[in-house]
Design an enzyme around this catalytic site. Structure first.
Site, PDB file in Angstrom:
ATOM      1  N   ARG A   1       5.691   5.721  -0.785  1.00  0.00           N
ATOM      2  CA  ARG A   1       4.569   6.576  -0.393  1.00  0.00           C
ATOM      3  C   ARG A   1       4.818   7.090   1.011  1.00  0.00           C
ATOM      4  NH1 ARG A   1      -1.795   4.538  -0.285  1.00  0.00           N
ATOM      5  NH2 ARG A   1      -2.760   6.606  -0.412  1.00  0.00           N
TER       6      ARG A   1
ATOM      7  N   SER B   1      -3.673   3.410   4.750  1.00  0.00           N
ATOM      8  CA  SER B   1      -4.135   2.497   3.720  1.00  0.00           C
ATOM      9  C   SER B   1      -3.895   1.043   4.124  1.00  0.00           C
ATOM     10  CB  SER B   1      -3.422   2.800   2.395  1.00  0.00           C
ATOM     11  OG  SER B   1      -3.916   1.998   1.350  1.00  0.00           O
TER      12      SER B   1
ATOM     13  N   HIS C   1       7.274  -7.101  -2.610  1.00  0.00           N
ATOM     14  CA  HIS C   1       7.240  -6.215  -1.450  1.00  0.00           C
ATOM     15  C   HIS C   1       8.492  -6.406  -0.586  1.00  0.00           C
ATOM     16  CE1 HIS C   1       3.265  -4.934  -2.403  1.00  0.00           C
ATOM     17  NE2 HIS C   1       2.677  -6.069  -2.103  1.00  0.00           N
TER      18      HIS C   1
ATOM     19  N   LYS D   1       0.867  -1.186   0.000  1.00  0.00           N
ATOM     20  CA  LYS D   1       0.000   0.000   0.000  1.00  0.00           C
ATOM     21  C   LYS D   1       0.880   1.204   0.000  1.00  0.00           C
ATOM     22  CE  LYS D   1      -3.830  -0.634  -0.126  1.00  0.00           C
ATOM     23  NZ  LYS D   1      -4.681  -1.037  -1.268  1.00  0.00           N
TER      24      LYS D   1
ATOM     25  N   MET E   1      -8.178   2.092 -12.902  1.00  0.00           N
ATOM     26  CA  MET E   1      -7.657   0.836 -12.383  1.00  0.00           C
ATOM     27  C   MET E   1      -8.578   0.238 -11.321  1.00  0.00           C
ATOM     28  SD  MET E   1      -3.570   1.654 -12.184  1.00  0.00           S
ATOM     29  CE  MET E   1      -3.162  -0.021 -11.675  1.00  0.00           C
TER      30      MET E   1
END
Length: 246
Positions: free
Chosen positions: A81, A89, A59, A41, A183
């Site tokens: 991010r 998130s 990840h 996320k 998306m």
């Protein structure tokens, strides 16, 4: 299904991933493969059957990326991010993900995130690790916030990194097809075909908001102050900076 995490090489992982760790570590990358890596996320047999060059998603933190990627000098695109939006998130995502521990209550999850006691480990180690290695390997470091603000420019940057000279019309089309709204309705991106035993999207979709600054809907003033103090402490040894939305 037991919703527990197992520590592997200092990183918390879901049990089913931890059980296959040696297979992941021994994965054989090929020359020309491209690795897209992110902190969340922000089946290896199937991947092995893919024709080259392959675009692979992971990840994994930089120190746990299978050595074959570095041995073949593979290109890596890393998307980072800001921490507040990531934990917000991820909290909602972990409510859907059936093999991660129940994230509730929020205040406990926030504390676990700061300690790196969530799936895939510490956000701080993850983002700093790739940042520090980008001068030694072919790593393109991109910020989620820049993708939202200047998508065309960032897509052009990716194309250049991959050695592609694309016409403006194609770049614009890619930008349009990769918008959050598009998306969110694309089964290839929204994971709507995942069985609910793995990803239960009955309460919230895999792609929830995709906004910058959504953390304000979750953080109290006190939580934000505590988080900021901890953030400064954990990031003080790095030149990496984010456009943190206030």
């Amino acid at each position: 299904m037991q919703r527990r995490l197992t520590v592997v090489e200092g990183m918390a992982l879901a049990q089913d991933i931890a059980q296959n760790w040696q297979q992941i570590w021994n994965f054989q990358a090929r020359k020309g493969d491209v690795l897209l890596d992110t902190y969340p996320k922000s089946g290896m047999e199937e991947v092995n059957a893919m024709p080259s060059p392959r675009i692979l998603k992971s990840h994994l933190p930089v120190h746990l990326v299978p050595p074959s990627f570095w041995r073949h000098d593979c290109k890596v695109i890393y998307v980072a991010r800001n921490a507040r939006d990531t934990v917000t998130s991820y909290y909602h995502f972990d409510q859907m993900l059936q093999f991660h521990p129940d994230p509730n209550p929020w205040e406990n999850y926030l504390e676990r995130f700061m300690k790196g006691e969530v799936g895939w480990g510490s956000w701080y180690d993850h983002v700093k690790g790739f940042w520090e290695m980008k001068e030694k390997h072919q790593i393109l470091y991109i910020f989620f916030e820049d993708l939202k603000k200047t998508p065309l420019q960032q897509i052009q940057k990716v194309a250049h990194f991959l050695g592609k000279n694309l016409p403006e019309e194609t770049l614009s089309q890619i930008a349009r097809l990769s918008t959050f709204d598009h998306m969110k309705n694309n089964p290839m991106a929204n994971n709507s075909d995942f069985p609910k035993e793995i990803l239960n999207q009955s309460k919230s979709g895999f792609m929830r908001k995709g906004k910058v600054g959504d953390w304000k809907t979750m953080f109290t003033v006190q939580q934000n102050e505590i988080f900021e103090d901890d953030y400064r402490r954990q990031m003080e040894d790095s030149s990496l900076t984010f456009h943190n939305p206030k």
